[in-house]
Structure formats: C-alpha cells, structure tokens
Design a protein around this motif. Structure first.
Motif, PDB file in Angstrom:
ATOM      1  N   THR A 120       0.833  -1.205   0.000  1.00  0.00           N
ATOM      2  CA  THR A 120       0.000   0.000   0.000  1.00  0.00           C
ATOM      3  C   THR A 120       0.866   1.253   0.000  1.00  0.00           C
ATOM      4  O   THR A 120       2.030   1.226   0.411  1.00  0.00           O
ATOM      5  CB  THR A 120      -0.915   0.048   1.249  1.00  0.00           C
ATOM      6  N   LYS A 121       0.270   2.347  -0.428  1.00  0.00           N
ATOM      7  CA  LYS A 121       0.919   3.658  -0.359  1.00  0.00           C
ATOM      8  C   LYS A 121       0.641   4.269   1.013  1.00  0.00           C
ATOM      9  O   LYS A 121      -0.292   3.861   1.707  1.00  0.00           O
ATOM     10  CB  LYS A 121       0.379   4.570  -1.455  1.00  0.00           C
ATOM     11  N   GLU A 122       1.443   5.258   1.392  1.00  0.00           N
ATOM     12  CA  GLU A 122       1.283   5.881   2.714  1.00  0.00           C
ATOM     13  C   GLU A 122      -0.129   6.399   2.931  1.00  0.00           C
ATOM     14  O   GLU A 122      -0.706   6.230   4.002  1.00  0.00           O
ATOM     15  CB  GLU A 122       2.289   7.024   2.895  1.00  0.00           C
ATOM     16  N   GLU A 123      -0.688   7.044   1.910  1.00  0.00           N
ATOM     17  CA  GLU A 123      -2.019   7.632   2.060  1.00  0.00           C
ATOM     18  C   GLU A 123      -3.123   6.566   2.140  1.00  0.00           C
ATOM     19  O   GLU A 123      -4.267   6.873   2.487  1.00  0.00           O
ATOM     20  CB  GLU A 123      -2.318   8.598   0.915  1.00  0.00           C
ATOM     21  N   LYS A 179      -0.189 -11.947  -1.866  1.00  0.00           N
ATOM     22  CA  LYS A 179       1.141 -11.498  -2.273  1.00  0.00           C
ATOM     23  C   LYS A 179       1.658 -10.431  -1.316  1.00  0.00           C
ATOM     24  O   LYS A 179       0.893  -9.643  -0.776  1.00  0.00           O
ATOM     25  CB  LYS A 179       1.093 -10.936  -3.695  1.00  0.00           C
ATOM     26  N   SER A 180       2.965 -10.433  -1.116  1.00  0.00           N
ATOM     27  CA  SER A 180       3.606  -9.364  -0.362  1.00  0.00           C
ATOM     28  C   SER A 180       4.463  -8.559  -1.328  1.00  0.00           C
ATOM     29  O   SER A 180       4.733  -8.992  -2.446  1.00  0.00           O
ATOM     30  CB  SER A 180       4.473  -9.935   0.763  1.00  0.00           C
ATOM     31  N   GLY A 181       4.883  -7.378  -0.910  1.00  0.00           N
ATOM     32  CA  GLY A 181       5.677  -6.530  -1.792  1.00  0.00           C
ATOM     33  C   GLY A 181       7.026  -6.205  -1.189  1.00  0.00           C
ATOM     34  O   GLY A 181       7.535  -6.918  -0.323  1.00  0.00           O
ATOM     35  N   LYS A 182       7.604  -5.096  -1.626  1.00  0.00           N
ATOM     36  CA  LYS A 182       8.891  -4.649  -1.110  1.00  0.00           C
ATOM     37  C   LYS A 182       8.722  -3.270  -0.479  1.00  0.00           C
ATOM     38  O   LYS A 182       7.923  -2.460  -0.943  1.00  0.00           O
ATOM     39  CB  LYS A 182       9.925  -4.575  -2.234  1.00  0.00           C
ATOM     40  N   PRO A 183       9.454  -2.994   0.596  1.00  0.00           N
ATOM     41  CA  PRO A 183       9.347  -1.684   1.244  1.00  0.00           C
ATOM     42  C   PRO A 183       9.709  -0.549   0.292  1.00  0.00           C
ATOM     43  O   PRO A 183      10.684  -0.629  -0.448  1.00  0.00           O
ATOM     44  CB  PRO A 183      10.364  -1.775   2.399  1.00  0.00           C
ATOM     45  N   GLU A 300      -2.232   3.225  15.380  1.00  0.00           N
ATOM     46  CA  GLU A 300      -0.855   2.923  15.789  1.00  0.00           C
ATOM     47  C   GLU A 300      -0.023   2.336  14.646  1.00  0.00           C
ATOM     48  O   GLU A 300       1.061   2.863  14.340  1.00  0.00           O
ATOM     49  CB  GLU A 300      -0.846   1.975  16.996  1.00  0.00           C
ATOM     50  N   PRO A 301      -0.473   1.251  13.994  1.00  0.00           N
ATOM     51  CA  PRO A 301       0.341   0.721  12.891  1.00  0.00           C
ATOM     52  C   PRO A 301       0.443   1.677  11.711  1.00  0.00           C
ATOM     53  O   PRO A 301       1.452   1.676  10.994  1.00  0.00           O
ATOM     54  CB  PRO A 301      -0.385  -0.574  12.497  1.00  0.00           C
ATOM     55  N   SER A 302      -0.587   2.499  11.496  1.00  0.00           N
ATOM     56  CA  SER A 302      -0.526   3.478  10.419  1.00  0.00           C
ATOM     57  C   SER A 302       0.607   4.468  10.676  1.00  0.00           C
ATOM     58  O   SER A 302       1.396   4.787   9.774  1.00  0.00           O
ATOM     59  CB  SER A 302      -1.861   4.231  10.305  1.00  0.00           C
ATOM     60  N   LYS A 306       4.666   4.712   8.746  1.00  0.00           N
ATOM     61  CA  LYS A 306       5.092   5.931   8.063  1.00  0.00           C
ATOM     62  C   LYS A 306       6.390   6.518   8.614  1.00  0.00           C
ATOM     63  O   LYS A 306       6.995   7.382   7.981  1.00  0.00           O
ATOM     64  CB  LYS A 306       3.981   6.989   8.156  1.00  0.00           C
ATOM     65  N   VAL A 307       6.792   6.072   9.802  1.00  0.00           N
ATOM     66  CA  VAL A 307       7.974   6.672  10.435  1.00  0.00           C
ATOM     67  C   VAL A 307       9.087   5.661  10.696  1.00  0.00           C
ATOM     68  O   VAL A 307      10.091   5.998  11.316  1.00  0.00           O
ATOM     69  CB  VAL A 307       7.594   7.383  11.760  1.00  0.00           C
ATOM     70  N   SER A 308       8.916   4.425  10.208  1.00  0.00           N
ATOM     71  CA  SER A 308       9.910   3.381  10.478  1.00  0.00           C
ATOM     72  C   SER A 308      10.940   3.216   9.373  1.00  0.00           C
ATOM     73  O   SER A 308      11.781   2.313   9.437  1.00  0.00           O
ATOM     74  CB  SER A 308       9.205   2.032  10.711  1.00  0.00           C
ATOM     75  N   GLY A 309      10.880   4.045   8.335  1.00  0.00           N
ATOM     76  CA  GLY A 309      11.825   3.927   7.245  1.00  0.00           C
ATOM     77  C   GLY A 309      11.711   2.588   6.542  1.00  0.00           C
ATOM     78  O   GLY A 309      10.616   2.118   6.248  1.00  0.00           O
ATOM     79  N   LYS A 310      12.854   1.967   6.301  1.00  0.00           N
ATOM     80  CA  LYS A 310      12.865   0.685   5.605  1.00  0.00           C
ATOM     81  C   LYS A 310      12.605  -0.497   6.546  1.00  0.00           C
ATOM     82  O   LYS A 310      12.386  -1.620   6.083  1.00  0.00           O
ATOM     83  CB  LYS A 310      14.208   0.482   4.910  1.00  0.00           C
ATOM     84  N   ASN A 311      12.633  -0.240   7.839  1.00  0.00           N
ATOM     85  CA  ASN A 311      12.514  -1.336   8.811  1.00  0.00           C
ATOM     86  C   ASN A 311      11.091  -1.445   9.363  1.00  0.00           C
ATOM     87  O   ASN A 311      10.868  -1.377  10.574  1.00  0.00           O
ATOM     88  CB  ASN A 311      13.506  -1.129   9.956  1.00  0.00           C
ATOM     89  N   ILE A 312      10.130  -1.604   8.462  1.00  0.00           N
ATOM     90  CA  ILE A 312       8.732  -1.663   8.896  1.00  0.00           C
ATOM     91  C   ILE A 312       8.478  -2.901   9.756  1.00  0.00           C
ATOM     92  O   ILE A 312       7.775  -2.837  10.765  1.00  0.00           O
ATOM     93  CB  ILE A 312       7.782  -1.666   7.679  1.00  0.00           C
TER      94      ILE A 312
END
Length: 369
Positions: A120-123, A179-183, A300-302, A306-312
């Motif tokens: 998903t996208k941030e928005e 399916k999963s994606g990439k950060p 909380e997860p939203s 958005k603030v965890s960078g590449k380490n979601i």
C-alpha cells in the motif's frame, strides 16, 4: 487499493472466526470449569503476553530478514494449537495448548501488518489497517455469536473448540495465496515519534488488559456464563464496526489515537460504578473498550508504518513488543487487584489510561513545534 489487502484481511477474519472462540472460552474454562483462582488466571494471561511479546518482536524482526509472507504463513498455521484447548483434561493441559497457539498468533501478527504496508501507499495505510482490523475482529465477533449460542444450549466446550481449527486453516490458506511486496518507505526513521508511540501503546496495554476480565466481571454480575461469553462479542463487534468507520472517515492519525485512549479511560472508570447494574451498565462500557481497541489497532500501525523507514517489520515488532509489555504488567496487576476488589483493578486501569492520553498529547505538542 491492492486486492491482496482484502485477501490478507479475509485471512485475519477466518483466523479470528476460529481462535477468538478459544480466547473467550479460556477464562471460563479455567475459572468456572477447572476452578482456578482468578489471580492465577491473571498470571497465566500475563505470562501469555509477557513471553508472547518476544515472539512478536522476533516475528517482526524476521519479517525484514526472510520475508513477511513466510513468517505470517508459518505463524498462522500453528495458531491451530489453540483449538486443542478444548480437549484438555486439566488446567495444566489447557494452559499449555493455549500458550502454544497464542505465541504463534503473536509471532505472525507483525508480519501480517508488514505485508499490508508493503503493498500500500502511505495515504492508503489508515484505510488498509482499518479494513484489516474490521474483518479481523468481525470474524471474532461471529465466533462469539456461535460460541454464545452453543453455550446457551449447554453444548460442552470439549465439542465446540476442536472445530475452531477449520476456519483457522482457511485463514492460513488465504495468506498462502496473498502477495507481499517490497518496502518503498523513506530511509530515515523518526525515532522520537516511534518512542512516543511505543510508550503510549505500552500504557494502553496496561489499561486495557485481557478481555477476560470484563468477561469475568459480567459473569459475576449476572451469574450467567453465556452472558459473560457474549461480553467478548460486544467488544469485538464494536471494534469491528469502528475499525471500518475509521478506515473511511477523514481523521488524522494522532487525533483518532488520542480519542480512543480517552474512551478507554472512561470505560475503566465506569466499571467501578456500574458493576451492580448488570448488562445494562456493563455492556456499553465493553462497547467503548472495543472502540478504543479499534482506534489503537488502526492508527498505531498506520503511524509506525510511516515513520519506520525501511525497517517496517522491526517497527511492527517493536509495536507488538511494547503492547505486550503493557499487557504483561496490566494482567498481573489486574489479577492481583481484582482478587481484592474489582473496583481497585479498574481504578488502576483508569489511571493508566489517562497516562496514555497525556503521552500522546505531549507527543502531538512536540510534533507541532
């Protein structure tokens, strides 16, 4: 929005359709079938969340290393161990089966959230997590409906719980075909916001404990086990509805989160004064707790995504870890205080709820400077 979000959400719904019946039955099984003291139940719940939090962090950490989908599928497939709780011959066996499945549930949860963030996208995050939560606890609500009906007709738990393995297995299969994606997130983390959310969710965990305590409270107030089981249905039903509402309404993440924490404060305070009123007073309070839970599980997860960078994955693991620490402290404290008086237990929870509200308020003030 990516259609795999709905597959992941449906997986959550089917899984909860099975294992939430076990979760609702567990306090009834221990306290009213095996006659375990309430403070022992509190210790068991604390142990489940205390040790479980390490499984949560491990699952989130491994999501970044070996892939979120692999961890989610592996963990979800072993949640089926919860279903064997109904076959237990004594309290020790029931506790062993419950803890084994619960730890696997914790292990897969951060990975599942990471899967959603990766596609998903941030928005889209608030909507995606709201839908995930709505279908997740919506399945749990249906589980409580059939559990309550079966208990009303005196069907023993030994016949009910083994069949919960079926929807859990369906949930696992839905994850397999998702399916999963990439950060794609920005590389820099916002450590200040992450730390603030972790402190707040730990306090929220203390203040919202295990749903088993409201189940026990309603059962004690009404003297009816099936009404105690229905308590969990009210909790999950309100949470599902508001998870869906939060996914669509235009509300900022921090505003939604602090509002939910405040509702938890009001609900805990209400339990002190409305215990004698039975379901007329207690069910609305349980409803408010469900709304508060939906708020935390949506916003909380939203925010963390958005603030965890590449380490979601790690961020989601830390989020579960912090909440687990809160649940560990909360369940231990609630169990001990409840053994003295329910009013002491809920007074403690209301004070900690207010602390979580103040934490987010301070975080918002600092963020706006």
């Amino acid at each position: 929005m990516n259609k795999d979000v709905y597959k992941i959400a449906l997986s959550a719904g089917f899984s909860d359709l099975g294992y939430q019946a076990v979760v609702a039955s567990f306090p009834l099984l221990l306290v009213f079938y095996f006659h375990v003291p309430i403070f022992i139940y509190g210790i068991v719940e604390s142990f489940s969340y205390g040790i479980g939090l390490f499984f949560s962090f491990l699952g989130g950490f491994l999501s970044d290393k070996v892939g979120s989908k692999r961890i989610a599928v592996f963990g979800n497939s072993l949640i089926v161990l919860l279903s064997f709780t109904g076959l237990a011959k004594d309290a020790i066996q029931a506790i062993a089966f419950f803890l084994s499945g619960w730890f696997m549930r914790n292990f897969r949860s951060p990975a599942r959230r990471t899967m959603v963030a990766e596609i998903t996208k941030e928005e889209e995050r608030k909507k995606a997590y709201g839908i995930l939560h709505a279908l997740d606890v919506g399945g749990g609500f249906l589980a409580i409906v059939y559990l309550t009906i079966l208990l009303y007709y005196k069907i023993p738990l030994t016949l009910i719980l083994p069949f919960t393995a079926i929807p859990i297995t369906v949930g696992t299969l839905l994850l397999v075909i998702s399916k999963s994606g990439k950060p794609t997130q920005k590389p820099k983390e916002n450590v200040k916001i992450i730390l603030g959310i972790l402190i707040a969710t730990a306090l929220f965990g203390i203040a919202t404990y295990s749903p088993g305590f409201p189940i026990i409270t309603v059962t004690q107030s009404t003297k009816e086990i099936y009404l105690g089981a229905l308590t969990y249905g009210i909790y999950l039903g309100s949470s599902a509805i508001f998870g869906y509402i939060f996914s669509w309404i235009k509300i900022k993440d921090f505003t939604g989160l602090i509002s939910g924490y405040f509702l938890a404060f009001l609900a805990n305070l209400g339990f002190i004064f409305l215990f004698p009123t039975g379901i007329l007073g207690l069910y609305p309070l349980v409803f408010l707790l469900g709304v508060a839970f939906a708020s935390a599980e949506t916003f909380e997860p939203s925010i963390i995504s958005k603030v965890s960078g590449k380490n979601i994955g790690r961020g989601m693991g830390l989020l579960s870890l912090a909440r687990g620490i809160g649940y560990f402290i909360g369940n231990t404290s609630m169990g001990l205080l409840y053994s003295i008086s329910y009013s002491y237990a809920y007074l403690f929870a209301s004070i900690v709820s207010l602390a979580s509200v103040l934490t987010i308020f301070i975080l918002i003030k600092g963020k706006n400077k």
